[in-house]
Scaffold this motif. Structure first.
Motif, mmCIF file in Angstrom:
data_model
loop_
_atom_site.group_PDB
_atom_site.id
_atom_site.type_symbol
_atom_site.label_atom_id
_atom_site.label_comp_id
_atom_site.label_asym_id
_atom_site.label_seq_id
_atom_site.Cartn_x
_atom_site.Cartn_y
_atom_site.Cartn_z
ATOM 1 N N GLN A 100 1.191 -0.856 -0.424
ATOM 2 C CA GLN A 100 0.298 -0.178 0.042
ATOM 3 C C GLN A 100 0.835 0.899 -0.020
ATOM 4 O O GLN A 100 0.473 2.153 -0.663
ATOM 5 C CB GLN A 100 -0.883 -0.234 1.047
ATOM 6 N N GLY A 101 1.986 1.079 1.011
ATOM 7 C CA GLY A 101 2.525 2.583 0.742
ATOM 8 C C GLY A 101 3.940 2.758 0.058
ATOM 9 O O GLY A 101 4.097 3.274 -1.066
ATOM 10 N N MET A 154 4.716 4.766 -2.870
ATOM 11 C CA MET A 154 6.465 5.621 -3.320
ATOM 12 C C MET A 154 6.689 6.286 -5.361
ATOM 13 O O MET A 154 7.365 6.555 -5.441
ATOM 14 C CB MET A 154 7.503 4.777 -2.913
ATOM 15 N N VAL A 155 6.420 4.463 -5.677
ATOM 16 C CA VAL A 155 6.725 4.086 -6.718
ATOM 17 C C VAL A 155 5.718 4.904 -7.852
ATOM 18 O O VAL A 155 6.075 5.738 -8.638
ATOM 19 C CB VAL A 155 6.794 2.464 -7.873
ATOM 20 N N LYS A 156 4.666 5.324 -7.310
ATOM 21 C CA LYS A 156 4.058 5.957 -8.341
ATOM 22 C C LYS A 156 4.465 7.794 -8.250
ATOM 23 O O LYS A 156 4.364 7.980 -9.270
ATOM 24 C CB LYS A 156 2.454 6.241 -7.894
ATOM 25 N N MET A 173 -2.390 -8.246 -7.745
ATOM 26 C CA MET A 173 -1.445 -7.146 -8.132
ATOM 27 C C MET A 173 -2.275 -5.695 -8.580
ATOM 28 O O MET A 173 -1.795 -5.190 -9.164
ATOM 29 C CB MET A 173 -0.967 -7.975 -9.277
ATOM 30 N N THR A 174 -3.887 -6.252 -9.291
ATOM 31 C CA THR A 174 -4.635 -5.236 -9.795
ATOM 32 C C THR A 174 -4.497 -4.252 -8.016
ATOM 33 O O THR A 174 -4.811 -3.297 -9.441
ATOM 34 C CB THR A 174 -5.615 -5.653 -9.802
ATOM 35 N N ALA A 175 -4.360 -3.913 -7.476
ATOM 36 C CA ALA A 175 -4.191 -3.065 -6.811
ATOM 37 C C ALA A 175 -3.410 -2.519 -6.520
ATOM 38 O O ALA A 175 -3.351 -1.315 -5.867
ATOM 39 C CB ALA A 175 -4.710 -3.538 -5.414
ATOM 40 N N TYR A 176 -2.369 -2.754 -6.859
ATOM 41 C CA TYR A 176 -1.041 -1.821 -7.141
ATOM 42 C C TYR A 176 -0.490 -1.705 -8.558
ATOM 43 O O TYR A 176 0.196 -2.471 -8.545
ATOM 44 C CB TYR A 176 0.140 -2.600 -6.023
#
Length: 216
Positions: A149-150, A154-156, A189-192
């Motif tokens: 979640q965090g 960060m990567v976004k 992984m669709t949540a990220y």
């Protein structure tokens, strides 16, 4: 420990499915460093035998023999490879970008992966044996989801094609093995989406594909 290593050899003592070992394999591949792989079977507790403990008294993987040294702890190994072999750099030139890379590296290596692996120590007393494995899997999945979640945010904020901009860095070296762990734990992984996108781009590269756990 140094006596266990020859100056002119690069030997990786690791485990195929260990994300820490995979990080090192990826970095060696990206740096173009040939190495000999010596498998350590964690399921049979090979890491606890006398021969391996002479290499790494902590009884952990990976252990890398390079330049006559025995190096342990995957992030320390990655930093050594970067500093001793600056060709094909895995840290950006800019101070800000380096900090962003290290933030991602430590989030994965310190904030997610160790917690996911501590499942055995969290099983409440009295849980029937047949439920312990399910408990451990759910524990690992919970910590990966909590961390992702965090990490997604960060990567976004920092990503281009890869985790930090458009060049491969140590952040990417750590991301791919952690996403692999997530998929094994059946994390959705669709949540990220940012993590999934970067991971897919990295898996198109030989250094990530050719070091995959299925090949070790």
């Amino acid at each position: 420990m140094a006596g266990a290593c020859k100056e002119d050899m690069v030997v990786l003592h690791g485990t195929g499915y260990s994300s820490c070992s995979w990080r090192v394999r990826i970095a060696l591949a990206l740096k173009g460093i040939p190495f000999k792989n010596v498998p350590v079977n964690l399921k049979t507790l090979s890491q606890k035998n006398e021969e391996f403990l002479r290499i790494n008294p902590m009884g952990q993987v990976p252990a890398l023999c390079i330049d006559g040294l025995v190096l342990t702890q995957s992030v320390a190994i990655l930093e050594y490879l970067e500093e001793s072999r600056p060709a094909h750099p895995l840290l950006p030139a800019g101070l800000r970008e380096r900090a962003l890379v290290r933030r991602i590296v430590e989030t994965i290596a310190s904030g997610i992966q160790p917690h996911q692996n501590f499942a055995g120590g969290t099983v409440p007393p009295g849980i029937p044996e047949k439920y312990k494995v399910a408990w451990e899997w759910e524990w690992g999945k919970m910590w990966i989801e909590k961390g992702f979640q965090g990490l997604e945010q960060m990567v976004k904020e920092s990503s281009g094609k890869y985790c930090v901009g458009d060049a491969i860095t140590l952040a990417d070296v750590c991301l791919v093995p952690q996403v692999y762990n997530a998929k094994v734990a059946k994390v959705d992984m669709t949540a990220y989406p940012t993590l999934a996108k970067v991971n897919d781009a990295l898996l198109e590269l030989d250094a990530f594909r050719d070091t995959h756990p299925s090949l070790y």
